[in-house]
Design an enzyme around this catalytic site. Sequence first.
Site, PDB file in Angstrom:
ATOM      1  N   ASP A 186      27.236  29.546  64.172  1.00 43.33           N
ATOM      2  CA  ASP A 186      28.381  30.417  64.460  1.00 43.33           C
ATOM      3  C   ASP A 186      27.929  31.559  65.373  1.00 43.33           C
ATOM      4  OD1 ASP A 186      30.878  31.772  64.133  1.00 43.33           O
ATOM      5  OD2 ASP A 186      29.973  32.997  62.560  1.00 43.33           O
TER       6      ASP A 186
ATOM      7  N   ASP B 110      29.914  35.014  66.152  1.00 43.65           N
ATOM      8  CA  ASP B 110      30.149  36.386  65.675  1.00 43.65           C
ATOM      9  C   ASP B 110      29.494  36.632  64.326  1.00 43.65           C
ATOM     10  OD1 ASP B 110      31.880  37.276  67.868  1.00 43.65           O
ATOM     11  OD2 ASP B 110      33.277  35.788  67.093  1.00 43.65           O
TER      12      ASP B 110
ATOM     13  N   ASP C 179      28.807  33.121  58.783  1.00 48.49           N
ATOM     14  CA  ASP C 179      28.996  34.227  57.828  1.00 48.49           C
ATOM     15  C   ASP C 179      30.299  34.099  57.040  1.00 48.49           C
ATOM     16  OD1 ASP C 179      30.373  34.906  60.380  1.00 48.49           O
ATOM     17  OD2 ASP C 179      30.989  36.685  59.246  1.00 48.49           O
TER      18      ASP C 179
END
Lengths: 175, 175
Positions: free
Chosen positions: A7, A9, A134
């Site tokens: 991922d 961000d 996250d």
Amino acid sequence: MQRIAVDMDEVMADTLGELLARYRREQKTSITKDDMQGKWLWQVLPPKGQELIDSYLLSDGFFEEIPVIEGCQEVLLRMSRRYQIFIATAAMAFPSSFHSKYRWLRRHFDFLSPQNFVFCGDKSILHADYLIDDMPRNLASFQGEGILFTAPHNVNTTGYRRVSSWQDVDAMFLG
Amino acid sequence: MQRIAVDMDEVMADTLGELLARYRREQKTSITKDDMQGKWLWQVLPPKGQELIDSYLLSDGFFEEIPVIEGCQEVLLRMSRRYQIFIATAAMAFPSSFHSKYRWLRRHFDFLSPQNFVFCGDKSILHADYLIDDMPRNLASFQGEGILFTAPHNVNTTGYRRVSSWQDVDAMFLG
């Protein structure tokens, strides 16, 4: 060769840090990530604050200025010799961010092929062995093993192997 | 619920038709898809012609003007009630096309969620039961069953179930 989807961000890019830095400058406040443990941004900001954050996310070129999270470049470079690395970023909520995100990846990760960039929404579409992310909801729908990268909002989440830095990722995948 | 990934150019969008129409207008020639059976565009155009085509692909908003392939909207709408539909388009070769492609999908396929749009390169990253695509190399690396959608360049390709229209797709998945 095993495949790892990563991922962007809060894992590769310190998007939250950049958002908070802008917010502090404009609002003369002192909010930091320490004030957000176990919470989402909308839970610690006034309603007006969330509007401001959205306006940053929508502003031209915002994503290009975001700092790379420490250690990410070096560790991903070494991982790319032993694994297939794909970058999978949720871009559909902010379509104006596509091109910025692409340029950011090219600038900071020139050793990765754009053929391995995936701009998507629902991450259950990813065919990979691991996803480092996250967001618990992304890991929940992912078919391989989800690895939770620590961010303020997920400190209380359980049920996944957790990494809190790229040194941790290094130890897990290259150690 | 089974999941079907659908390619955009030459399957949902008549990109080649639009490119040839522009080329005919500008170059006062009469080339059509009929002149391309079994060939790629670069095999039937002079070198200067390929440069022109690339300039169209890079021009602002080109993708927004492309016509929808006949029957695609109605059939996909009906399929979306029985299958999870994801749109998977190779966008990384033309990063300036991201936003145009997104807007095109929203305008013509407002019943599909942007969460199910995937802008990617290498389609082996897709986790789906089927991929409907005109490019044999995309089908070759895909993990589910690849369905070849007829385009001039692939008329001689074998090894996949083939559909030549959205009526064929309808018959295969809803028949």
